[in-house]
Design an enzyme around this catalytic site. Sequence first.
Site, PDB file in Angstrom:
ATOM      1  N   THR A 131       0.984  -1.114   0.040  1.00  0.00           N
ATOM      2  CA  THR A 131       0.086  -0.078   0.049  1.00  0.00           C
ATOM      3  C   THR A 131       1.013   1.240   0.061  1.00  0.00           C
ATOM      4  O   THR A 131       1.934   1.104   0.381  1.00  0.00           O
ATOM      5  CB  THR A 131      -0.672   0.033   1.164  1.00  0.00           C
ATOM      6  OG1 THR A 131      -1.709   1.300   1.573  1.00  0.00           O
ATOM      7  CG2 THR A 131      -0.098  -0.221   2.609  1.00  0.00           C
ATOM      8  N   ASP A 132       0.179   2.289  -0.339  1.00  0.00           N
ATOM      9  CA  ASP A 132       0.951   3.519  -0.551  1.00  0.00           C
ATOM     10  C   ASP A 132       1.120   4.268   1.092  1.00  0.00           C
ATOM     11  O   ASP A 132       1.740   5.215   1.058  1.00  0.00           O
ATOM     12  CB  ASP A 132       0.307   4.528  -1.311  1.00  0.00           C
ATOM     13  CG  ASP A 132      -1.047   5.072  -0.951  1.00  0.00           C
ATOM     14  OD1 ASP A 132      -1.700   4.386   0.047  1.00  0.00           O
ATOM     15  OD2 ASP A 132      -1.699   6.023  -1.687  1.00  0.00           O
ATOM     16  N   GLU A 133       0.097   3.580   1.723  1.00  0.00           N
ATOM     17  CA  GLU A 133       0.117   4.109   3.431  1.00  0.00           C
ATOM     18  C   GLU A 133       1.400   3.955   4.004  1.00  0.00           C
ATOM     19  O   GLU A 133       1.651   4.672   4.973  1.00  0.00           O
ATOM     20  CB  GLU A 133      -0.811   3.550   4.080  1.00  0.00           C
ATOM     21  CG  GLU A 133      -2.355   3.773   3.354  1.00  0.00           C
ATOM     22  CD  GLU A 133      -3.563   3.466   4.305  1.00  0.00           C
ATOM     23  OE1 GLU A 133      -3.469   3.475   5.466  1.00  0.00           O
ATOM     24  OE2 GLU A 133      -4.836   3.708   4.015  1.00  0.00           O
ATOM     25  N   TYR A 156      -2.240  -0.403  10.875  1.00  0.00           N
ATOM     26  CA  TYR A 156      -2.258  -1.183   9.522  1.00  0.00           C
ATOM     27  C   TYR A 156      -1.102  -0.627   8.769  1.00  0.00           C
ATOM     28  O   TYR A 156      -0.386  -1.818   8.386  1.00  0.00           O
ATOM     29  CB  TYR A 156      -3.478  -0.524   8.633  1.00  0.00           C
ATOM     30  CG  TYR A 156      -3.385  -1.104   7.359  1.00  0.00           C
ATOM     31  CD1 TYR A 156      -3.504  -2.472   6.883  1.00  0.00           C
ATOM     32  CD2 TYR A 156      -3.383   0.111   6.374  1.00  0.00           C
ATOM     33  CE1 TYR A 156      -3.556  -2.483   5.436  1.00  0.00           C
ATOM     34  CE2 TYR A 156      -3.396  -0.225   4.904  1.00  0.00           C
ATOM     35  CZ  TYR A 156      -3.410  -1.632   4.623  1.00  0.00           C
ATOM     36  OH  TYR A 156      -3.275  -2.058   3.261  1.00  0.00           O
TER      37      TYR A 156
HETATM   38  P1  NAD Z   1      -9.772  -7.502   1.952  1.00  0.00           P
HETATM   39  O1  NAD Z   1      -9.595  -7.365   3.294  1.00  0.00           O
HETATM   40  O2  NAD Z   1     -10.769  -7.088   0.946  1.00  0.00           O
HETATM   41  O3  NAD Z   1      -9.360  -8.917   1.614  1.00  0.00           O
HETATM   42  C1  NAD Z   1      -8.152  -9.765   2.595  1.00  0.00           C
HETATM   43  C2  NAD Z   1      -8.282 -11.002   2.129  1.00  0.00           C
HETATM   44  O4  NAD Z   1      -7.075 -11.613   3.020  1.00  0.00           O
HETATM   45  C3  NAD Z   1      -9.730 -11.530   2.686  1.00  0.00           C
HETATM   46  O5  NAD Z   1     -10.221 -12.583   1.673  1.00  0.00           O
HETATM   47  C4  NAD Z   1      -9.384 -12.393   3.863  1.00  0.00           C
HETATM   48  O6  NAD Z   1     -10.312 -13.379   4.189  1.00  0.00           O
HETATM   49  C5  NAD Z   1      -7.835 -12.978   3.654  1.00  0.00           C
HETATM   50  N1  NAD Z   1      -7.094 -12.955   4.878  1.00  0.00           N
HETATM   51  C6  NAD Z   1      -7.054 -12.233   6.094  1.00  0.00           C
HETATM   52  N2  NAD Z   1      -6.262 -12.765   7.034  1.00  0.00           N
HETATM   53  C7  NAD Z   1      -5.963 -14.004   6.436  1.00  0.00           C
HETATM   54  C8  NAD Z   1      -4.938 -14.981   6.810  1.00  0.00           C
HETATM   55  N3  NAD Z   1      -4.413 -14.772   8.012  1.00  0.00           N
HETATM   56  N4  NAD Z   1      -4.732 -16.165   6.319  1.00  0.00           N
HETATM   57  C9  NAD Z   1      -5.261 -16.051   4.891  1.00  0.00           C
HETATM   58  N5  NAD Z   1      -6.063 -15.202   4.222  1.00  0.00           N
HETATM   59  C10 NAD Z   1      -6.353 -14.178   5.022  1.00  0.00           C
HETATM   60  O7  NAD Z   1      -8.495  -6.644   1.400  1.00  0.00           O
HETATM   61  P2  NAD Z   1      -8.114  -5.946   0.039  1.00  0.00           P
HETATM   62  O8  NAD Z   1      -8.555  -4.585  -0.081  1.00  0.00           O
HETATM   63  O9  NAD Z   1      -8.558  -6.973  -0.834  1.00  0.00           O
HETATM   64  O10 NAD Z   1      -6.533  -5.816  -0.057  1.00  0.00           O
HETATM   65  C11 NAD Z   1      -5.753  -7.022  -0.494  1.00  0.00           C
HETATM   66  C12 NAD Z   1      -4.322  -6.467  -0.370  1.00  0.00           C
HETATM   67  O11 NAD Z   1      -3.972  -5.278  -1.198  1.00  0.00           O
HETATM   68  C13 NAD Z   1      -3.633  -6.209   1.060  1.00  0.00           C
HETATM   69  O12 NAD Z   1      -2.675  -6.747   1.296  1.00  0.00           O
HETATM   70  C14 NAD Z   1      -3.617  -4.555   1.194  1.00  0.00           C
HETATM   71  O13 NAD Z   1      -2.994  -4.288   2.162  1.00  0.00           O
HETATM   72  C15 NAD Z   1      -3.309  -4.436  -0.082  1.00  0.00           C
HETATM   73  N6  NAD Z   1      -3.813  -3.075  -0.703  1.00  0.00           N
HETATM   74  C16 NAD Z   1      -5.252  -2.832  -0.624  1.00  0.00           C
HETATM   75  C17 NAD Z   1      -5.933  -1.379  -1.012  1.00  0.00           C
HETATM   76  C18 NAD Z   1      -7.034  -1.171  -1.160  1.00  0.00           C
HETATM   77  O14 NAD Z   1      -7.288   0.130  -1.353  1.00  0.00           O
HETATM   78  N7  NAD Z   1      -7.898  -2.081  -0.581  1.00  0.00           N
HETATM   79  C19 NAD Z   1      -4.918  -0.663  -1.778  1.00  0.00           C
HETATM   80  C20 NAD Z   1      -3.434  -0.956  -1.731  1.00  0.00           C
HETATM   81  C21 NAD Z   1      -2.899  -2.164  -1.103  1.00  0.00           C
HETATM   82  O1  DAU Z   2      -4.216   4.070   0.471  1.00  0.00           O
HETATM   83  C1  DAU Z   2      -4.266   2.479   0.010  1.00  0.00           C
HETATM   84  C2  DAU Z   2      -5.305   2.098   1.461  1.00  0.00           C
HETATM   85  O2  DAU Z   2      -6.580   2.502   1.097  1.00  0.00           O
HETATM   86  C3  DAU Z   2      -4.978   0.533   1.518  1.00  0.00           C
HETATM   87  O3  DAU Z   2      -3.830   0.077   1.924  1.00  0.00           O
HETATM   88  C4  DAU Z   2      -6.068   0.207   2.586  1.00  0.00           C
HETATM   89  O4  DAU Z   2      -6.123  -1.249   2.779  1.00  0.00           O
HETATM   90  C5  DAU Z   2      -7.572   0.540   2.301  1.00  0.00           C
HETATM   91  O5  DAU Z   2      -8.232   0.446   3.257  1.00  0.00           O
HETATM   92  C6  DAU Z   2      -7.500   2.103   1.965  1.00  0.00           C
HETATM   93  O6  DAU Z   2      -7.326   3.024   3.303  1.00  0.00           O
HETATM   94  P1  DAU Z   2      -7.909   4.083   3.568  1.00  0.00           P
HETATM   95  O7  DAU Z   2      -7.993   4.420   5.134  1.00  0.00           O
HETATM   96  O8  DAU Z   2      -7.477   5.386   2.844  1.00  0.00           O
HETATM   97  O9  DAU Z   2      -9.520   3.915   3.120  1.00  0.00           O
HETATM   98  P2  DAU Z   2     -10.903   3.973   3.754  1.00  0.00           P
HETATM   99  O10 DAU Z   2     -11.687   3.714   2.725  1.00  0.00           O
HETATM  100  O11 DAU Z   2     -10.905   3.431   5.062  1.00  0.00           O
HETATM  101  O12 DAU Z   2     -11.017   5.456   3.924  1.00  0.00           O
HETATM  102  C7  DAU Z   2     -10.746   6.423   2.876  1.00  0.00           C
HETATM  103  C8  DAU Z   2     -10.795   7.983   3.430  1.00  0.00           C
HETATM  104  O13 DAU Z   2     -12.339   8.216   3.766  1.00  0.00           O
HETATM  105  C9  DAU Z   2     -10.167   8.139   4.788  1.00  0.00           C
HETATM  106  O14 DAU Z   2      -9.663   9.778   4.631  1.00  0.00           O
HETATM  107  C10 DAU Z   2     -11.019   7.942   5.814  1.00  0.00           C
HETATM  108  C11 DAU Z   2     -12.416   8.476   5.169  1.00  0.00           C
HETATM  109  N1  DAU Z   2     -13.581   7.901   5.863  1.00  0.00           N
HETATM  110  C12 DAU Z   2     -13.835   6.544   5.698  1.00  0.00           C
HETATM  111  C13 DAU Z   2     -14.824   5.608   6.219  1.00  0.00           C
HETATM  112  C14 DAU Z   2     -14.906   4.371   6.399  1.00  0.00           C
HETATM  113  C15 DAU Z   2     -14.642   8.669   6.063  1.00  0.00           C
HETATM  114  O15 DAU Z   2     -14.626   9.700   6.329  1.00  0.00           O
HETATM  115  N2  DAU Z   2     -15.910   8.108   6.591  1.00  0.00           N
HETATM  116  C16 DAU Z   2     -15.839   6.654   6.660  1.00  0.00           C
HETATM  117  O16 DAU Z   2     -17.012   6.116   7.331  1.00  0.00           O
END
Ligand code: NAD
Ligand code: DAU
Length: 350
Positions: A131-133, A156
């Site tokens: 992630t970019d975080e 996280y």
């Molecule tokens: P998600 O939470 O939707 O899915 C995570 C999956 O991992 C689920 O299917 C869960 O069952 C599985 N999992 C969790 N713990 C586990 C364990 N101990 N063993 C096996 N499986 C397990 O997450 P996502 O949003 O699809 O993100 C996927 C990956 O991409 C993560 O590594 C996250 O850090 C990264 N990522 C997400 C975002 C985003 O915006 N969602 C952006 C950048 C990177």
């Molecule tokens: O940047 C990549 C990341 O983006 C991934 O690595 C994470 O897995 C993914 O969850 C996401 O993280 P964020 O914290 O940025 O996403 P989220 O959707 O939780 O929140 C996006 C923005 O919206 C953040 O500034 C918080 C705000 N927010 C979120 C929720 C859930 C609100 O204002 N209200 C809300 O109820």
Amino acid sequence: MKTILITGGAGFIGSHVVRRFVTKYPEYTIVNLDALTYAGNLENLEDIENAANYKFEKADITDREAMSNVFDKYGITDVVHLAAESHVDRSILSPMDFVYTNVIGTVNLLEVAKNKWKDDYSTHLFYHVSTDEVYGALGSEGLFTEETRYDPHSPYSASKASSDHFVRAYHDTYGIKVVVSNCSNNYGPYHFPEKLIPLMINNIINNKPLPVYGDGKYTRDWLFVKDHAIAIDLIFHEGTVGGTYNIGGFNEWKNIDLVHLLCDQMDEKLGRPAGTSKQLITYVKDRPGHDRRYAIDAGKINRELGWEPSVTFEQGLSETIDWFLANKTWLDNVTSGAYASYYDNQYASN
Ligand code: NAD
Ligand code: DAU
């Protein structure tokens, strides 16, 4: 012939990656390994679950014996590692879950790969999806590049930063071929409604308050999930070993502006009078340690691999809303039971 272990394939992004690899590469065997936590859902993969080259294993990446058995059972040649605890708000509530899965689980997988592939590391790849975080927060100017210093703030992002370091350490120390990508915020079909966009869509559908944290001026860069899957495919096949690639949408939005856009599009699609959904917006207590702004410079992946987002934000968002409106049963299923107690706990004090 490749037998690729995709971890977290039942999650949001993982399901799109599994679908792409299963359908585009029938010559590969794709093993989706997922613990099916609250975020994992096999309904996300119903359209490909009977494909001849698709296998599913329910297992936890922290379980060494289970990982070892899966490597032996299928003869795993490569790993695309997505399994993680992924929600920042949950990491604030339960940081240890993030340490176990994101840090220990990743090192556990690396250990198994190190042992199983030891005869010849040159023919195997461990791809870590991150992630970019990990880069922390930006002020009003600037972009994260691959050279930006790590500065994670939430449990996280600290856990993901740690896992990135371990992946690179296994390359530098043991010679395992690795690649890491750091992506911005994804959105699209199958997005679990604890995250901003699907949570707002679900609440608009149900006429519930739209909880905007703090002043609503926090900024994120949004990328359509299918474009992330395309980038992962390209990096897996053509990325430089030992390298890092930032992936982003060149698409920054302040949260409140994004929620306004969602309200407008949803009113139109639901046939409600313009302005109806905006009345649901409620400013709520801020997220502790909330990062002000993320923005990715995706120039490297563009220059080296020719990748760029294939859809505009308006197209991607419209497709996403249409998907949620057409998949009401999916939404109802994932928001029943445990989701309701998480939601009440997270938003009750506001
Ligand atoms: P998600 O939470 O939707 O899915 C995570 C999956 O991992 C689920 O299917 C869960 O069952 C599985 N999992 C969790 N713990 C586990 C364990 N101990 N063993 C096996 N499986 C397990 O997450 P996502 O949003 O699809 O993100 C996927 C990956 O991409 C993560 O590594 C996250 O850090 C990264 N990522 C997400 C975002 C985003 O915006 N969602 C952006 C950048 C990177
Ligand atoms: O940047 C990549 C990341 O983006 C991934 O690595 C994470 O897995 C993914 O969850 C996401 O993280 P964020 O914290 O940025 O996403 P989220 O959707 O939780 O929140 C996006 C923005 O919206 C953040 O500034 C918080 C705000 N927010 C979120 C929720 C859930 C609100 O204002 N209200 C809300 O109820």
